[in-house]
Design a protein around this motif. Structure first.
Motif, PDB file in Angstrom:
ATOM      1  N   GLN A  78       0.830  -1.203   0.000  1.00  0.00           N
ATOM      2  CA  GLN A  78       0.000   0.000   0.000  1.00  0.00           C
ATOM      3  C   GLN A  78       0.866   1.255   0.000  1.00  0.00           C
ATOM      4  OE1 GLN A  78      -2.269  -0.963   3.553  1.00  0.00           O
ATOM      5  NE2 GLN A  78      -4.121  -1.335   2.338  1.00  0.00           N
ATOM      6  N   GLN A  79       1.969   1.229   0.741  1.00  0.00           N
ATOM      7  CA  GLN A  79       2.872   2.381   0.737  1.00  0.00           C
ATOM      8  C   GLN A  79       3.438   2.636  -0.651  1.00  0.00           C
ATOM      9  OE1 GLN A  79       5.940   2.362   3.750  1.00  0.00           O
ATOM     10  NE2 GLN A  79       4.512   1.879   5.400  1.00  0.00           N
ATOM     11  N   GLN A  80       3.763   1.554  -1.375  1.00  0.00           N
ATOM     12  CA  GLN A  80       4.299   1.730  -2.724  1.00  0.00           C
ATOM     13  C   GLN A  80       3.235   2.311  -3.654  1.00  0.00           C
ATOM     14  OE1 GLN A  80       6.939   2.458  -4.008  1.00  0.00           O
ATOM     15  NE2 GLN A  80       8.042   0.631  -4.679  1.00  0.00           N
ATOM     16  N   ARG A  81       1.990   1.854  -3.514  1.00  0.00           N
ATOM     17  CA  ARG A  81       0.915   2.417  -4.333  1.00  0.00           C
ATOM     18  C   ARG A  81       0.627   3.869  -3.948  1.00  0.00           C
ATOM     19  NH1 ARG A  81      -3.924  -1.140  -3.724  1.00  0.00           N
ATOM     20  NH2 ARG A  81      -2.770  -2.268  -2.113  1.00  0.00           N
ATOM     21  N   LEU A  82       0.834   4.213  -2.671  1.00  0.00           N
ATOM     22  CA  LEU A  82       0.696   5.610  -2.254  1.00  0.00           C
ATOM     23  C   LEU A  82       1.773   6.466  -2.919  1.00  0.00           C
ATOM     24  CD1 LEU A  82      -0.600   7.819  -0.543  1.00  0.00           C
ATOM     25  CD2 LEU A  82       0.865   7.106   1.371  1.00  0.00           C
ATOM     26  N   CYS A  83       2.983   5.922  -3.015  1.00  0.00           N
ATOM     27  CA  CYS A  83       4.057   6.660  -3.687  1.00  0.00           C
ATOM     28  C   CYS A  83       3.731   6.848  -5.171  1.00  0.00           C
ATOM     29  CB  CYS A  83       5.390   5.934  -3.531  1.00  0.00           C
ATOM     30  SG  CYS A  83       6.013   5.922  -1.827  1.00  0.00           S
ATOM     31  N   ILE A  84       3.086   5.850  -5.772  1.00  0.00           N
ATOM     32  CA  ILE A  84       2.647   5.992  -7.157  1.00  0.00           C
ATOM     33  C   ILE A  84       1.564   7.065  -7.245  1.00  0.00           C
ATOM     34  CG2 ILE A  84       1.442   4.816  -9.053  1.00  0.00           C
ATOM     35  CD1 ILE A  84       2.912   2.233  -8.191  1.00  0.00           C
ATOM     36  N   ALA A  85       0.630   7.062  -6.295  1.00  0.00           N
ATOM     37  CA  ALA A  85      -0.424   8.091  -6.271  1.00  0.00           C
ATOM     38  C   ALA A  85       0.186   9.480  -6.127  1.00  0.00           C
ATOM     39  CB  ALA A  85      -1.395   7.819  -5.118  1.00  0.00           C
ATOM     40  N   ARG A  86       1.190   9.604  -5.289  1.00  0.00           N
ATOM     41  CA  ARG A  86       1.877  10.898  -5.090  1.00  0.00           C
ATOM     42  C   ARG A  86       2.484  11.382  -6.398  1.00  0.00           C
ATOM     43  NH1 ARG A  86       6.083  10.306  -0.592  1.00  0.00           N
ATOM     44  NH2 ARG A  86       7.414   9.537  -2.272  1.00  0.00           N
TER      45      ARG A  86
END
Length: 272
Positions: free
Chosen positions: A173-181
């Motif tokens: 989820q953190q990696q997908r948050l970084c993608i969202a950012r």
């Protein structure tokens, strides 16, 4: 050398794909990169079409990540580097003197190997780039954050805890948050540097599924050491060895009928 070999190794689009009406997004011509006296990339020529996934493979130290970081000039922060040749995005050379590097990095987003959320809330992480641009309108920020989280396939998992710390999320989820950012500032190109190498198989599958969805809107370049992953997510694959582009072709061909023996040995796991 026959025409097929010439086109494939030169980095131009293979003939079988050239009939598809798709815009050329990136063109690299006679590109060389040096760390002081180390010649890290050697006369690289490659073309990458819009809205496709280009996988970059090769053994450790072959120049994969160095090449990836050229597209948003992240290498510029390293002392002693120099380069020769050209990198064009939408026909404009990113190394021209008049290029605004901040604008370039908005256009060319990047996600690193290790997820690196900021010590802030989920919302603040997703909104970070927008706030750096000076956007303060709360309603606009909320709209953009929701869109970027949806685009990163994370919204349904976090919509009820946007004010919670990003560190409460799982690694995937953190990696997908970084993608969202990265997506929130509306880039056109997304650079992924081994984005799933630290994730478990389930989280990796979600990232790969996300990549398939994102290429409808973005041009994606992914560095991966995982041959199966490259075969699954990439439309085209570039194989690097000791700083040289050895072979570049449609992924299915690279993995089933490569032109060079060294490529075959690498993709079949005989070395590397």
């Amino acid at each position: 050398m026959n025409e097929k070999t010439s086109m494939t190794i030169s980095g131009r689009m293979p003939r079988e794909f050239s009939g598809i009406d798709q815009k050329m997004k990136i063109k690299v011509q006679n590109f060389n990169f040096y760390y002081d006296t180390t010649h890290a990339l050697k006369n690289v020529n490659i073309e990458i079409q819009e809205n496709c996934v280009c996988g970059i493979i090769g053994p450790s130290g072959c120049g994969k990540s160095t090449f990836l970081r050229c597209f948003n000039r992240m290498n510029d922060i390293i002392p002693g580097i120099r380069y020769e040749g050209d990198v064009f995005i939408d026909g404009k050379n990113i190394f021209d003197r008049g290029v605004d590097i901040v604008d370039l990095r908005r256009k060319v987003g990047m996600v690193f190997q290790k997820s690196n959320p900021f010590p802030k809330s989920i919302f603040e992480n997703a909104a970070y780039g927008l706030k750096i641009k000076g956007i303060k309108d709360k309603g606009f920020l909320e709209q953009k954050v929701e869109k970027s989280l949806r685009d990163a396939a994370l919204w349904e998992e976090v919509k009820d805890r946007l004010n919670k710390s990003a560190f409460e999320l799982s690694g995937g989820q953190q990696q997908r948050l970084c993608i969202a950012r990265a997506l929130a500032v509306e880039p056109e190109i997304l650079l992924l540097d081994e984005p799933a190498s630290a994730l478990d198989p389930i989280a990796t599958a979600k990232i790969e599924e996300l990549i398939h969805e994102l290429k409808l809107k973005y041009t994606i370049i992914i560095v991966t050491h995982n041959m199966q992953q490259a075969a699954r997510v990439s439309d085209f694959t570039a194989f690097f060895m000791m700083g040289e582009l050895v072979e570049y072709d449609i992924t299915s061909k690279m993995f089933t009928n490569p032109l060079k023996k060294i490529t075959e040995d690498y993709v079949t796991g005989r070395f590397g």
